[in-house]
Scaffold this active site. Structure first.
Site, PDB file in Angstrom:
ATOM      1  N   ASP A  65     -40.155  15.536  12.811  1.00 30.88           N
ATOM      2  CA  ASP A  65     -38.812  15.612  12.233  1.00 30.88           C
ATOM      3  C   ASP A  65     -38.746  16.846  11.317  1.00 30.88           C
ATOM      4  O   ASP A  65     -39.509  16.937  10.346  1.00 30.88           O
ATOM      5  CB  ASP A  65     -38.601  14.307  11.430  1.00 30.88           C
ATOM      6  N   TYR A 157     -21.296  18.073   8.924  1.00 27.06           N
ATOM      7  CA  TYR A 157     -21.847  19.103   9.832  1.00 27.06           C
ATOM      8  C   TYR A 157     -21.405  20.511   9.388  1.00 27.06           C
ATOM      9  O   TYR A 157     -22.226  21.429   9.316  1.00 27.06           O
ATOM     10  CB  TYR A 157     -21.357  18.790  11.245  1.00 27.06           C
ATOM     11  N   LYS A 161     -23.736  23.646   8.175  1.00 24.08           N
ATOM     12  CA  LYS A 161     -23.734  24.922   8.897  1.00 24.08           C
ATOM     13  C   LYS A 161     -23.245  26.066   8.009  1.00 24.08           C
ATOM     14  O   LYS A 161     -23.705  27.208   8.148  1.00 24.08           O
ATOM     15  CB  LYS A 161     -22.878  24.812  10.163  1.00 24.08           C
TER      16      LYS A 161
END
Ligand code: NAD
Length: 249
Positions: A65, A157, A161
């Site tokens: 991970d 998200y 980003k």
């Protein structure tokens, strides 16, 4: 130095964009470390597809991970074990857990930021010392068009980003004098499992809104990675390269 002596690490390379990047780098003669979360078969398939090209150079897989420091260390160790170098890292592993802000769980916010942003931080930090020692390095972070423009339903998200872009620029400033570059790529809509969840109707609407009138391919992103990884791109740093068919214009 010939590229055959160079080594690249690609995270999330078991499928999609990461797989295409790993294959393209290996085709260029890089030793490649394929980082993957858990699907052994998919990672082995990426390795096989690399090897199909019959290019000199090693390919190894490392499971873990990316949001855990231990994974970054093992990815780095695998690269250094091949030829003592880590020339290129591509922080590509990423997840979505979409929801409107009012319905978004704290847990889903944290997980997306942990994988998409902290994961890139951990591997970049780990790779910095060998890159400084060899006086060469390319850090390439896979951001997104929504990190630049935002998107309803993707607060977590988009934040991760956009965070990647800020982090890329800060790292670039810290290391520019050492012949190490850090750049981000902002893909638009790319045909992978991540976007396959969209209905045909939504895909058609998206295609109509893209100036190029089509979604991108994982190879479109891999080509941008090859460009930024090249020794000739040494004067390009702290940039966000949109690979989106004109979507973000
Ligand atoms: P994908 O879901 O097919 O691949 C993502 C990969 O990341 C998978 O192999 C997955 O196993 C891996 N991954 C997820 N969590 C991980 C973890 N904790 N540790 C290690 N690996 C992990 O998606 P994709 O479309 O190939 O996307 C690749 C990158 O490109 C992502 O960062 C994504 O956000 C970005 N991106 C994709 C698009 C698109 O349209 N597909 C657009 C913009 C940006």
């Amino acid at each position: 130095m010939s590229k055959a002596e160079k080594t690249a690490i690609v995270t999330g390379a078991g499928r999609g964009i990461g797989r295409a990047i790993a294959i393209s780098l290996h085709k260029q003669g890089y030793n490649v470390v394929i980082g993957y979360a858990g699907n052994d078969e998919a990672a082995e398939e990426t390795k096989r597809l690399c090897k199909d090209n019959d290019i000199e150079g090693e390919v190894v897989t490392v499971k873990g991970d990316v949001s855990k420091e231990d994974t970054a260390m093992r990815l780095l160790e695998a690269a250094l074990n091949m030829n003592g170098r880590v020339d290129v890292i591509v922080n590509n592993a990423g997840i979505t857990k979409d929801n409107l802000l009012a319905r978004m769980d704290e847990e889903d916010f944290e997980r997306v930021v942990d994988v998409n942003l902290k994961g890139a931080f951990l591997l970049s930090k780990a790779a910095l010392r060998p890159m400084m020692k060899q006086r060469f390095g390319r850090i390439i972070n896979i951001s997104s068009v929504v990190g630049v423009h935002g998107n309803a339903g993707q607060a977590n998200y988009s934040a991760s980003k956009a965070g990647l872009i800020g982090m890329t620029k800060s790292i670039a400033k810290e290391i520019a004098a050492r012949n190490i570059t850090a750049n981000a790529i902002a893909p638009g809509m790319i045909e992978t499992d991540m976007t396959d969840v969209l209905s045909d109707k939504v895909k058609a609407e998206i295609n109509a809104s893209i100036p190029a009138k089509r979604m991108g391919t994982p190879e479109d992103i891999a080509n941008a990675v090859l460009f930024l990884a090249d020794e000739k791109s040494s004067y390009i740093t702290g940039q966000v390269l949109s690979v989106d068919g004109g979507m973000g214009m």
